[in-house]
Scaffold this active site. Structure first.
Site, PDB file in Angstrom:
ATOM      1  N   ASP A 347      52.901  69.637  22.536  1.00 19.12           N
ATOM      2  CA  ASP A 347      53.170  70.094  21.181  1.00 19.12           C
ATOM      3  C   ASP A 347      54.669  69.983  20.880  1.00 19.12           C
ATOM      4  OD1 ASP A 347      52.357  71.674  18.711  1.00 19.12           O
ATOM      5  OD2 ASP A 347      53.799  73.078  19.598  1.00 19.12           O
ATOM      6  N   GLU A 383      53.537  64.746  20.926  1.00 18.38           N
ATOM      7  CA  GLU A 383      53.566  64.910  19.478  1.00 18.38           C
ATOM      8  C   GLU A 383      55.014  64.616  19.090  1.00 18.38           C
ATOM      9  OE1 GLU A 383      51.982  68.043  16.158  1.00 18.38           O
ATOM     10  OE2 GLU A 383      53.232  68.866  17.749  1.00 18.38           O
TER      11      GLU A 383
END
Length: 697
Positions: A347, A383
């Protein structure tokens, strides 16, 4: 507390955390700025704090001690002493029970209130004040565990990236509404026979789980009667969240992984090492803040009371600190070596590459990963952005990282909603978004292609809503993305109009077909293959209910059959999933022309065709790298046609002597079988057609 304190010996500074060796437990915890660290031992049920024992030794910045006779199941925590000087970056408060950053198991989640704050919320000085309230009654306990598990002959699938199809799912949401699944919503339910049968039949090769590291329900959500459903607020980087376990045993997670492996499915974890759940300077003191705030977090250079907030969550982990980096690396290796997972999706991974001068693909985190013999053998997915300065870094990550490709999502959606000038954009994405990724020897599989993900509309909602509908989140529909590139096909929300229903079905078919026919590595959002809707909510992070849970009772099984057919088609034809980028004559890099762009009339695409803003059709001929300009001896070529315009006659390239084009799929007639095509094909409005060059029978 009991008077008879257990005897504690110096123990070892490594490994960090609580380690059972058969004779007792060694405790080791990092804190550079603490003046004393106490180990707190609790009763078997965790209700009573029995002892507070100062860790007797310190090696550099690691405090440690060994207690003979302690066993797995022992509940514990830490209290750290030191300066409470927020303006200097220090927030020590020994009145706060702290979770072990290396805890392998937790008993539950914090209970919100003033007790878990290091300051007095009622004081006018706010976080500059000092709270003397004991937080222990409101905190979960860390638990000593023996992580040994009888893996038997567990074999990791180790699926090649070229053969991988990711399936992003939520542990609870995937099974919560399955009446035939025992332990629905838990790790054990996720890996039950009905789910394994379903996933293997569909054809996915890797299940990518939203965060399973322990996380709390945010205070502001609890006050609104909501929950942290997604889990992007990590409290413990080694502990599975208790809400997904039946009996609180980490072996439940290990059993889940073993069962997935038996079915040939890899397990990928979505991990959040960029921030923690402790929030900004007004947040709670649960773990890292109380152990060594100035080391664990990035603080403002000229104002150490406040945090650098490149993540948008209030704080940013200080990955440049060697002991914080060590914690992250130890966590990753733990999940691979002890829990047997097969990879990670990071993330806001741009945050992990930040240095004092900005994002650096050669940052310590990336270098540590790339030299690690354990972690270089699993799948690593970035990401590629955060909200900080220069935070968007698509295409900039080092090998072996794959990257989530939001440009693919936006470009494909815009092509099918008939935006102008999208033909060259779609062409780029069909070939692995080569303009971003075809450099430095990176493979075409670097691009993790997605039409949807947990964050945003589901596939059904992409074709059913022009606007987000997040009212249930309690923020007056202000949260979530506004630019969704969606199109409701004429009616906002559910419709029983046959024309609208048919248009939406076709649009979904074309979107998912584009995903599975493109070079790169596809990722499907769980439920998209079933027509699952979230009622237009594109930010369902707080909806632990039927808004987010997949609706199996109203599944669109005809659409499921199409998705399964597309996955099978991709698996049967290696040309659709090559490792190397394909190149047309304008961009030949590897001395081989294996990509040809055609107009519908059978003529090669010219500059004017690429520049025509109203052009709505892309035709690509793909050839294998092992072939020749006159075709090779193996699978010869595939012709893909993507028509976002009206019906038209399509003229295919001339097939060599003894060969013919065979139509394998037409989204306008998905149930039709194989059909040989001489040279021309009548293509329907809004459709994708796949032709394979095959020997004449």
């Amino acid at each position: 507390m009991t008077d008879q304190v257990p005897e504690i010996f110096e123990g070892r500074a490594s490994p960090l955390g609580a380690t059972f060796d058969g004779d007792g437990v060694n405790f080791a915890v990092f804190s550079k700025h603490a003046t004393k660290v106490e180990l707190c031992l609790f009763s078997h049920d965790g209700a009573e704090e029995l002892y507070r024992i100062a860790l007797p030794e310190r090696d550099g910045e690691v405090w440690h001690g060994f207690i003979p006779g302690l066993r797995p199941g022992q509940q514990y925590g830490f209290r750290a002493y030191g300066p409470y000087e927020p303006e200097q970056g220090h927030r020590f408060n020994h009145n706060k029970l702290l979770i072990d950053p290396y805890a392998k198991s937790l008993t539950g989640h914090p209970r919100w209130g003033s007790a878990v704050m290091g300051y007095n919320p009622e004081d006018e000085a706010l976080d500059l004040s000092f709270s003397e309230i004991d937080s222990a009654p409101f905190m979960p306990r860390s638990v000593v565990v023996d992580p040994a598990f009888s893996w038997g002959e567990d074999i990791r699938p180790q699926t090649r990236e070229t053969d991988t199809i990711f399936y992003e799912a939520h542990v609870k949401g995937l099974t919560a509404r399955r009446s035939d699944v025992a332990n629905a919503g838990k790790f054990l339910g996720l890996s039950s026979d009905p789910m394994l049968d379903y996933l293997t039949d569909l054809g996915i090769t890797a299940i990518e789980l939203l965060p399973v590291h322990a996380f709390p329900d945010d205070h502001f959500l609890v006050e609104k009667g909501l929950k942290n459903y997604w889990g992007y607020q990590t409290l413990g980087f080694f502990a599975p969240d208790p809400r997904y376990m039946v009996a609180g045993e980490i072996s439940e997670f290990q059993q889940m992984v073993a069962r997935f492996h038996t079915a040939g499915i890899e397990v990928i974890l979505d991990v959040v090492y960029n921030h923690t759940c402790e929030g900004d300077h007004m947040g709670p003191t649960l773990c890292f803040r109380g152990l060594d705030n100035a080391s664990y977090y990035r603080l403002m250079p000229d104002d150490a009371r406040h945090y650098i907030n490149d993540t948008g969550t209030g704080n940013t982990i200080n990955i440049e600190h060697p002991m914080v980096l060590r914690m992250v690396m130890d966590s990753l290796r733990y999940w691979v070596e002890v829990m047997h997972v097969d990879g990670f999706r990071f993330d806001l991974c741009a945050t992990l590459g930040r240095t004092a001068t900005g994002f650096d693909p050669g940052a310590a985190f990336f270098d540590a990963i790339r030299q690690d013999p354990i972690l270089t053998n699993v799948k690593l997915i970035a990401e590629p952005w955060d909200i900080g300065p220069g935070g968007y870094q698509l295409g900039a990550f080092p090998t072996p990282f794959m990257e989530w490709n939001d440009k693919f999502r936006d470009g494909v959606r815009r092509f099918w909603k008939k935006d102008d000038s999208m033909v060259p954009v779609l062409a780029d994405h069909l070939t692995g978004t080569a303009l971003a990724f075809d450099h430095s020897g990176r493979p075409a599989t670097t691009s993790v292609n997605k039409i949807t993900a947990h964050d945003g509309f589901t596939l059904m909602d992409v074709v059913s809503y022009n606007e987000k509908h997040n009212e249930a989140n309690g923020e007056d529909n202000r949260d979530g993305h506004d630019g969704n590139h969606s199109d409701n096909c004429g009616v906002e929300g559910p419709s029983d109009d046959p024309e609208v229903v048919a248009a939406r079905w076709r649009r979904r078919a074309n979107l998912i077909a584009t995903l599975l026919l493109s070079q790169g590595t596809p990722m499907i959002l769980a439920g998209d293959e079933l027509g699952n809707s979230q009622g237009g909510n594109n930010n369902a992070y707080c909806q632990d209910n039927e808004i987010s849970w997949i609706d199996w009772d109203n599944a669109d099984w005809a659409f499921h059959a199409l998705v399964k057919k597309l996955i099978t088609l991709r698996k049967e034809h290696p040309i659709l999933r090559q490792k190397r980028f394909l190149h047309s004559k304008e961009r030949i890099i590897d001395d081989f022309e294996d990509l040809f762009w055609w107009c519908a009339d059978g003529k090669p695409m010219q500059v004017g065709d690429w520049q025509n803003p109203r052009k709505r059709m892309v035709c690509a001929e793909l050839r294998t790298a092992s072939g020749t300009p006159h075709y090779g001896a193996r699978e010869e070529a595939i012709f893909l046609a993507f028509n976002a315009g009206g019906p038209r006659r399509l003229r295919l390239p001339q097939a060599p002597e003894g060969w013919c084009w065979v139509r394998h799929l037409d989204t306008a007639a998905p149930e039709d079988g194989l059909r040989s095509v001489r040279r021309e094909y009548r293509m329907a409005e809004d459709a994708v057609v796949v032709f394979v060059l095959e020997p004449k029978q």
